[in-house]
Design a protein around this motif. Structure first.
Motif, PDB file in Angstrom:
ATOM      1  N   LEU A 183       0.766  -1.265  -0.169  1.00 24.46           N
ATOM      2  CA  LEU A 183       0.011   0.067  -0.099  1.00 24.46           C
ATOM      3  C   LEU A 183       0.968   1.240  -0.184  1.00 24.46           C
ATOM      4  N   ASN A 184       2.151   1.161   0.612  1.00 30.81           N
ATOM      5  CA  ASN A 184       2.904   2.330   0.769  1.00 30.81           C
ATOM      6  C   ASN A 184       3.501   2.836  -0.657  1.00 30.81           C
ATOM      7  N   LYS A 185       3.359   1.928  -1.533  1.00 33.19           N
ATOM      8  CA  LYS A 185       3.827   2.045  -3.145  1.00 33.19           C
ATOM      9  C   LYS A 185       3.040   2.031  -4.114  1.00 33.19           C
ATOM     10  N   THR A 186       1.973   2.933  -3.779  1.00 33.11           N
ATOM     11  CA  THR A 186       0.581   2.712  -4.705  1.00 33.11           C
ATOM     12  C   THR A 186       0.981   3.673  -6.038  1.00 33.11           C
ATOM     13  N   ASP A 187       1.831   4.691  -5.612  1.00 27.25           N
ATOM     14  CA  ASP A 187       1.877   5.490  -6.406  1.00 27.25           C
ATOM     15  C   ASP A 187       3.651   5.477  -7.088  1.00 27.25           C
ATOM     16  N   GLY A 188       3.932   4.531  -7.510  1.00 27.46           N
ATOM     17  CA  GLY A 188       5.326   4.295  -7.699  1.00 27.46           C
ATOM     18  C   GLY A 188       5.872   4.618  -8.819  1.00 27.46           C
ATOM     19  N   LEU A 189       6.979   3.997  -9.678  1.00 30.83           N
ATOM     20  CA  LEU A 189       7.759   4.394 -10.774  1.00 30.83           C
ATOM     21  C   LEU A 189       7.135   4.096 -12.207  1.00 30.83           C
ATOM     22  N   GLY A 190       5.970   3.959 -12.074  1.00 27.11           N
ATOM     23  CA  GLY A 190       5.243   3.342 -13.391  1.00 27.11           C
ATOM     24  C   GLY A 190       4.319   2.252 -12.860  1.00 27.11           C
ATOM     25  N   THR A 191       3.544   1.749 -13.880  1.00 25.26           N
ATOM     26  CA  THR A 191       2.409   0.616 -13.427  1.00 25.26           C
ATOM     27  C   THR A 191       2.503  -0.387 -14.396  1.00 25.26           C
ATOM     28  N   PRO A 192       1.616  -1.504 -14.025  1.00 24.46           N
ATOM     29  CA  PRO A 192       1.724  -2.463 -14.888  1.00 24.46           C
ATOM     30  C   PRO A 192       0.428  -2.678 -16.034  1.00 24.46           C
ATOM     31  N   GLN A 193      -0.098  -1.493 -16.007  1.00 24.08           N
ATOM     32  CA  GLN A 193      -1.253  -1.037 -16.600  1.00 24.08           C
ATOM     33  C   GLN A 193      -0.835  -0.959 -18.203  1.00 24.08           C
ATOM     34  N   SER A 194      -2.135  -1.365 -18.902  1.00 25.28           N
ATOM     35  CA  SER A 194      -1.925  -1.122 -20.478  1.00 25.28           C
ATOM     36  C   SER A 194      -1.238   0.170 -20.864  1.00 25.28           C
ATOM     37  N   ASN A 195      -0.753   0.387 -22.110  1.00 25.28           N
ATOM     38  CA  ASN A 195      -0.400   1.653 -22.407  1.00 25.28           C
ATOM     39  C   ASN A 195      -1.484   2.349 -23.150  1.00 25.28           C
ATOM     40  N   LYS A 196      -2.775   1.823 -23.524  1.00 22.35           N
ATOM     41  CA  LYS A 196      -3.927   2.215 -23.788  1.00 22.35           C
ATOM     42  C   LYS A 196      -4.628   3.246 -22.961  1.00 22.35           C
ATOM     43  N   PRO A 485       7.491   1.869 -21.612  1.00 24.44           N
ATOM     44  CA  PRO A 485       7.697   0.793 -22.749  1.00 24.44           C
ATOM     45  C   PRO A 485       9.177   0.429 -22.582  1.00 24.44           C
ATOM     46  N   LYS A 486       9.248  -0.937 -23.177  1.00 19.19           N
ATOM     47  CA  LYS A 486      10.831  -1.402 -23.478  1.00 19.19           C
ATOM     48  C   LYS A 486      11.394  -0.577 -24.434  1.00 19.19           C
ATOM     49  N   SER A 487      12.440  -0.296 -24.278  1.00 14.69           N
ATOM     50  CA  SER A 487      13.452   0.417 -25.197  1.00 14.69           C
ATOM     51  C   SER A 487      14.521  -0.182 -25.341  1.00 14.69           C
ATOM     52  N   LYS A 488      15.415   0.377 -26.485  1.00 15.00           N
ATOM     53  CA  LYS A 488      16.757  -0.142 -26.756  1.00 15.00           C
ATOM     54  C   LYS A 488      17.607  -0.151 -25.728  1.00 15.00           C
ATOM     55  N   TYR A 493      12.340   4.989 -15.431  1.00 16.48           N
ATOM     56  CA  TYR A 493      11.932   6.288 -14.705  1.00 16.48           C
ATOM     57  C   TYR A 493      12.742   7.237 -14.495  1.00 16.48           C
ATOM     58  N   VAL A 494      13.783   6.773 -13.743  1.00 13.70           N
ATOM     59  CA  VAL A 494      14.976   7.835 -13.261  1.00 13.70           C
ATOM     60  C   VAL A 494      15.501   8.407 -14.244  1.00 13.70           C
ATOM     61  N   GLN A 495      15.811   7.655 -15.217  1.00 16.14           N
ATOM     62  CA  GLN A 495      16.758   8.169 -16.438  1.00 16.14           C
ATOM     63  C   GLN A 495      15.745   9.412 -16.991  1.00 16.14           C
ATOM     64  N   TYR A 496      14.530   9.033 -17.122  1.00 19.74           N
ATOM     65  CA  TYR A 496      13.824  10.117 -17.927  1.00 19.74           C
ATOM     66  C   TYR A 496      13.570  11.272 -17.028  1.00 19.74           C
ATOM     67  N   MET A 497      13.604  11.445 -15.880  1.00 18.27           N
ATOM     68  CA  MET A 497      13.484  12.318 -14.832  1.00 18.27           C
ATOM     69  C   MET A 497      14.737  13.132 -14.984  1.00 18.27           C
ATOM     70  N   LYS A 498      15.927  12.509 -15.044  1.00 21.17           N
ATOM     71  CA  LYS A 498      17.231  13.000 -15.055  1.00 21.17           C
ATOM     72  C   LYS A 498      17.506  13.765 -16.421  1.00 21.17           C
ATOM     73  N   SER A 499      16.706  13.189 -17.449  1.00 20.14           N
ATOM     74  CA  SER A 499      17.156  13.529 -18.837  1.00 20.14           C
ATOM     75  C   SER A 499      16.003  14.676 -19.394  1.00 20.14           C
ATOM     76  N   SER A 500      14.904  15.112 -18.556  1.00 19.71           N
ATOM     77  CA  SER A 500      13.733  15.806 -19.194  1.00 19.71           C
ATOM     78  C   SER A 500      13.937  17.349 -18.522  1.00 19.71           C
ATOM     79  N   LYS A 501      13.549  18.099 -19.456  1.00 19.66           N
ATOM     80  CA  LYS A 501      13.321  19.652 -18.919  1.00 19.66           C
ATOM     81  C   LYS A 501      12.427  19.763 -17.762  1.00 19.66           C
ATOM     82  N   PHE A 502      11.312  19.348 -18.206  1.00 17.07           N
ATOM     83  CA  PHE A 502      10.124  19.476 -17.264  1.00 17.07           C
ATOM     84  C   PHE A 502       9.517  18.200 -16.977  1.00 17.07           C
TER      85      PHE A 502
END
Length: 614
Positions: A183-196, A485-488, A493-502
């Motif tokens: 329950l403590n991790k209900t708003d974590g670093l991404g979810t197992p939900q569909s991309n739709k 999504p899986k990428s090359k 999540y952390v890498q996106y946060m570190k490399s995004s302007k906003f």
């Protein structure tokens, strides 16, 4: 006779019609002369704009969701960004790039950064990017589906029979650590939900309230300070004079000439903040009530990780602190009620009961015990007491008997009763490991941040599905995911946060989100999309100087708003995020100006400005 009677009736009818016409004309003339702009129609017809209620009162009608019109221009009061470059901005950018140092004298007080922060994004009508009523994004209720109603259930009644506060053998359900962790991790670093894109929920009709801009909140803060929440103490105490003396020194604080540890542009008034902090270090004493049993009281360990970690870490660090905590309540300026709102819910809430009446009763019983044993609550009506709670239900659970004390709340929602100038907006922080609190801190330089904006997370509430529907796979510069999504390069999540302007920080079920602090942790400029949310440490920090704050209705204009911020302006904001970062970091042992001290200082600061001289 009948014809004469008919003539008399006609004459009387004409007289009445003329009389009504004359009266109506007089009313119209009076309204035209007396009312603003002579707009009688808006006063005769009912106003369709819903008002936000604050402590039982309605906001002024001018706090509407619509941009202000000035002649043929539209001023966006919430979007304080422009491509124009001020002299302050040039100087600060030069300091960031190492070309020359920033002149501190121009940034000494709360108005020091006005040339940079108070300019408005202005556009001509044909260039206006504001949404029309037809394309405005719909809203939704802010309540979580699991939030219990105030109705008492039989199960809830049963739990209060053996009150663990008053009983020697408390009958409390045991805490399941596995359940707690999940329950403590209900708003974590991404979810197992569909991309739709999930279905977009709409806000129920009639639940929309007027939205306060940051400027409105500043005005409300000053108004609340002018009319203090505190009652006059029933009897005098030596601590009152100390607090009044502190207030006088803070208001007349000497102007800071040079302090490398405090960066003036990120504060409302850096001189007052530093003087208040110094006095707090020298004089503040806090009494922590010894009463209360585990697992709800004096039990920070289960809440040191997860999204409720702020209340756990604060409890742990304060109870172990020798500088501020006193064993003599007569010398205390503040009194701490050491309970965990997370453990209260985990221990006492009856699943699917849709009632938290027993949780409220539990806290009221505890308060009765404290009042019966000590005189301190009654002396001030609880005004010098405070609590720290991060659970979404905390505002509702403490709204009655505990309402007069200062509340440090993660769910800092103006329309849910959060009181500017008295309550404290508690930063919601996700802690993944209590042993490595500063793991992965920092991020790339502004030049290396190639993604314009990023968000990934669970679809809590109504706004996040809208964000996904509006921006997922719509623009290469805006990365919005329900599941990464899986990428090359396996970019996480952390890498996106570190490399995004906003970094986009939308509200969830409630107004607060741990992503605000996450963005600062990874040195990404936060984009807060949450109406009526009071940002953390609002009484001290100038959030407009280092964050983008957007109203929910402006979600479709997200890209235009972000692109309107020049590269120079972005570099200044990102630099300020790095400078404000020290105020949002937990340490195993408290460090000066860190998040522990900032929470304590905000409680102290608000208390100081509530006390009035007799």
């Amino acid at each position: 006779m009948s014809s004469e009677l008919g003539r008399k009736c006609q004459v009387e009818t004409r007289r009445w019609i003329w009389l009504i016409a004359v009266l109506f004309a007089m009313v119209v003339m009076a309204q035209y002369v007396e009312l603003p702009y002579g707009n009688i129609v808006s006063y005769v017809l009912p106003d369709r704009r819903p008002d936000a209620l604050i402590d039982g009162g309605s906001l002024a009608a001018n706090l509407s969701n619509y941009p202000n019109k000035v002649d043929n221009w539209t001023i966006f009061g919430d979007l304080n960004y422009t491509s124009t470059t001020s002299e302050n901005e040039k100087t600060e950018t030069a300091q960031i790039s190492g070309e020359k140092s920033l002149t501190q004298e121009s940034n000494l007080t709360s108005g020091s950064d006005s040339a940079l922060n108070k300019t408005s994004l202005i556009s001509k009508p044909e260039e206006n990017i504001a949404p029309t009523p037809e394309n405005r994004v719909p809203g939704d209720s802010s309540k979580s589906p699991s939030l219990p109603s105030p109705l008492m259930s039989p199960a809830g009644n049963n739990l209060t029979k053996n009150n663990p506060v008053l009983s020697n053998n408390p009958q409390i359900a045991s805490v399941n650590n596995d359940t707690l962790d999940s329950l403590n991790k209900t708003d974590g670093l991404g979810t197992p939900q569909s991309n739709k894109s999930p279905p977009v929920k709409k806000k129920p009709k009639g639940s929309q309230a007027a939205v306060l801009s940051i400027s409105d909140m500043k005005d409300l803060l000053h108004e609340n300070r002018a009319s203090s929440y505190s009652m006059e103490p029933l009897w005098s105490s030596a601590v009152d004079s100390k607090v009044l003396e502190a207030k006088l020194q803070i208001v007349n604080a000497p102007i800071i000439k040079d302090d490398p540890s405090l960066y003036a542009p990120i504060y409302r008034n850096v001189s007052m903040f530093r003087r208040s902090y110094e006095i707090m270090e020298q004089t503040l004493k806090v009494y922590v009530y010894k009463e209360g049993k585990r697992p709800i009281f004096h039990n920070p360990q289960p809440v040191l990780t997860g999204i409720y970690a702020s209340e756990g870490w604060f409890m742990k660090l304060l109870e172990g602190n020798k500088q501020y905590v006193t064993n003599n309540p007569d010398e205390a300026q503040l009194f701490y009620l050491p309970f965990s709102s997370r453990m209260l819910e985990e221990t006492l809430y009856v699943r699917d009961s849709h009632s938290h009446a027993n949780l409220i009763k539990y806290l009221e019983d505890y308060l009765d015990l404290v009042i019966a044993k000590y005189p301190f609550w009654n002396r001030t009506g609880g005004a010098d007491h405070f609590l720290v709670a991060c659970h979404d239900w905390a505002p509702a659970e403490t709204r009655k008997r505990l309402n007069n004390c200062t509340k440090a709340l993660c769910n800092a929602d103006i329309k849910e009763g959060f009181r500017l100038g008295k309550d404290v907006s508690l930063p919601e922080t996700i802690v993944h490991s209590s042993k490595t609190l500063l793991r992965d801190i920092g991020g790339k330089t502004p030049r290396q941040r190639t993604t314009l904006a990023f968000f990934a997370g669970q679809m809590h509430g109504y706004l996040r599905p809208m964000l996904l529907q509006q921006w997922q796979d719509k623009d290469p510069g805006i990365k919005v995911f329900a599941k990464l999504p899986k990428s090359k390069n396996n970019k996480n999540y952390v890498q996106y946060m570190k490399s995004s302007k906003f970094c986009i920080c939308p509200r969830g079920y409630e107004v607060n989100s741990p992503r605000v602090v996450e963005a600062i942790f990874f040195e990404c400029v936060p984009v807060i999309i949450s109406d009526n949310f009071v940002p953390p440490f609002f009484e001290i920090l100038d959030w407009e100087s280092f964050a983008v704050i957007i109203q929910e209705k402006d979600l479709p204009n997200l890209k235009n708003i972000l692109l309107s911020i020049s590269d120079r302006r972005y570099q200044v904001m990102q630099h300020r995020v790095k400078r404000v970062q020290q105020h949002f970091l937990w340490h195993p042992k408290p460090v000066k100006y860190d998040i522990f001290h900032m929470i304590l200082h905000s409680v102290w600061y608000n208390r100081v400005f509530q006390v009035k001289s007799s």
